[in-house]
Scaffold this active site. Sequence first.
Site, PDB file in Angstrom:
ATOM      1  N   ASP A  30       0.835  -1.208   0.000  1.00 28.31           N
ATOM      2  CA  ASP A  30       0.000   0.000   0.000  1.00 28.31           C
ATOM      3  C   ASP A  30       0.872   1.260   0.000  1.00 28.31           C
ATOM      4  OD1 ASP A  30      -2.430   1.272  -0.079  1.00 28.31           O
ATOM      5  OD2 ASP A  30      -2.673   1.324   2.097  1.00 28.31           O
ATOM      6  N   SER A  75      -7.406  -5.623  -5.179  1.00 29.07           N
ATOM      7  CA  SER A  75      -8.486  -6.233  -4.392  1.00 29.07           C
ATOM      8  C   SER A  75      -9.804  -6.213  -5.170  1.00 29.07           C
ATOM      9  CB  SER A  75      -8.659  -5.477  -3.067  1.00 29.07           C
ATOM     10  OG  SER A  75      -9.280  -4.227  -3.293  1.00 29.07           O
ATOM     11  N   ASN A  78     -10.903  -2.765  -5.384  1.00 34.75           N
ATOM     12  CA  ASN A  78     -10.137  -1.782  -6.172  1.00 34.75           C
ATOM     13  C   ASN A  78     -10.755  -1.496  -7.545  1.00 34.75           C
ATOM     14  OD1 ASN A  78      -6.921  -2.922  -4.870  1.00 34.75           O
ATOM     15  ND2 ASN A  78      -8.146  -1.176  -4.205  1.00 34.75           N
TER      16      ASN A  78
HETATM   17  C1  IPE Z   1      -5.206  -2.748  -0.063  1.00 33.61           C
HETATM   18  O1  IPE Z   1      -4.961  -1.425  -0.313  1.00 33.61           O
HETATM   19  C2  IPE Z   1      -5.253  -3.514  -1.359  1.00 33.61           C
HETATM   20  C3  IPE Z   1      -3.977  -3.653  -2.033  1.00 33.61           C
HETATM   21  C4  IPE Z   1      -2.821  -3.332  -1.546  1.00 33.61           C
HETATM   22  C5  IPE Z   1      -4.046  -4.244  -3.341  1.00 33.61           C
HETATM   23  P1  IPE Z   1      -6.155  -0.367  -0.445  1.00 33.61           P
HETATM   24  O2  IPE Z   1      -5.526   0.948  -0.651  1.00 33.61           O
HETATM   25  O3  IPE Z   1      -7.134  -0.825  -1.456  1.00 33.61           O
HETATM   26  O4  IPE Z   1      -6.828  -0.490   0.999  1.00 33.61           O
HETATM   27  P2  IPE Z   1      -7.700   0.548   1.804  1.00 33.61           P
HETATM   28  O5  IPE Z   1      -8.732   1.094   0.856  1.00 33.61           O
HETATM   29  O6  IPE Z   1      -6.784   1.606   2.292  1.00 33.61           O
HETATM   30  O7  IPE Z   1      -8.275  -0.263   2.933  1.00 33.61           O
HETATM   31  C1  IPE Z   2      -1.612   0.141  -3.330  1.00 31.69           C
HETATM   32  O1  IPE Z   2      -1.382   1.499  -3.392  1.00 31.69           O
HETATM   33  C2  IPE Z   2      -1.847  -0.477  -4.673  1.00 31.69           C
HETATM   34  C3  IPE Z   2      -3.236  -0.844  -4.919  1.00 31.69           C
HETATM   35  C4  IPE Z   2      -4.211  -0.805  -4.058  1.00 31.69           C
HETATM   36  C5  IPE Z   2      -3.556  -1.302  -6.267  1.00 31.69           C
HETATM   37  P1  IPE Z   2      -2.588   2.541  -3.412  1.00 31.69           P
HETATM   38  O2  IPE Z   2      -2.946   2.819  -4.825  1.00 31.69           O
HETATM   39  O3  IPE Z   2      -3.716   2.093  -2.543  1.00 31.69           O
HETATM   40  O4  IPE Z   2      -1.866   3.794  -2.785  1.00 31.69           O
HETATM   41  P2  IPE Z   2      -2.458   4.811  -1.737  1.00 31.69           P
HETATM   42  O5  IPE Z   2      -2.934   4.010  -0.544  1.00 31.69           O
HETATM   43  O6  IPE Z   2      -3.588   5.524  -2.411  1.00 31.69           O
HETATM   44  O7  IPE Z   2      -1.312   5.691  -1.406  1.00 31.69           O
HETATM   45 MG    MG Z   3      -4.136   2.356  -0.575  1.00 29.86          MG
END
Ligand code: IPE
Ligand code: IPE
Ligand code: MG
Length: 243
Positions: A30, A75, A78
């Site tokens: 993340d 996820s 996502n």
């Molecule tokens: C968790 O990250 C999913 C992945 C790393 C693929 P998210 O950014 O989607 O999670 P939340 O929304 O902060 O819980």
């Molecule tokens: C994790 O990074 C990757 C995925 C969830 C696909 P994020 O895209 O959630 O990055 P932040 O949390 O917005 O910084």
């Molecule tokens: Mg994230």
Amino acid sequence: MLFRKKKSKTIALYPENVGDTLRHIAFIMDGNGRWAKSRSLPREMGHKKGAAVFEKITLHCFSRGIHAVTVYAFSTENWSRPQNEVDAIMALLSEYLDYAEKKFKDYDARLVILGDKSRLSPELRAKAERIEEISRDRRHVLNIALNYGARDEIVFACNSLIAEGKTTVTKEDISSRLYTAASGDPDLVVRTGGDFRISNFLLWQSAYAEFYFTKTLWPDLTETEVDAAIADFFGRHRRFGGL
Ligand code: IPE
Ligand code: IPE
Ligand code: MG
């Protein structure tokens, strides 16, 4: 044999054969978006850098003797992101699969996709299934959680058992039908990005996992910090409910 990291604040000790005890490490990758934002870059650039880091960190874990590495790449939730971001992530995953197809043989690594592949594009799905098939007898496992949600996974496992005619099920039955059947439960779950939550990841499998949370954004994660997480793991006392 123990390593002593003299320069770290706390003295970190861990055995040479890390993989005997730490067989499976999982990462909630993340922080890609925030990494990009802090550089005034589009979020896609964060994912691009994140993909490069993911390649590096996975190989580092294998080189430490860890048997299975799981990464949470996308996820079930996502899909609610803007289409251009979803498309960019899928394109990066497709590129990564090309790399995996060429390189994984050198690392004796197998690819397993955790998640429902039916929502992927036919091309991405076919590529993933081809690589899963050709790599299936290799020693290490890289699980990529893609269109993955732990609740969906448990429902899928239960429905598979019902379809097989079971009317009652055991814990072992459920574990054996989860997407992680080949690699088992993670010993250590690392979440980057500073949040203290599990975000629908490996709910069943992480019942007794150790957790390591770091504020480091995924694109900034280094091998040194992974070693620190490993050292931290070896400093824990896993009681599994006993004394
Ligand atoms: C968790 O990250 C999913 C992945 C790393 C693929 P998210 O950014 O989607 O999670 P939340 O929304 O902060 O819980
Ligand atoms: C994790 O990074 C990757 C995925 C969830 C696909 P994020 O895209 O959630 O990055 P932040 O949390 O917005 O910084
Ligand atoms: Mg994230």
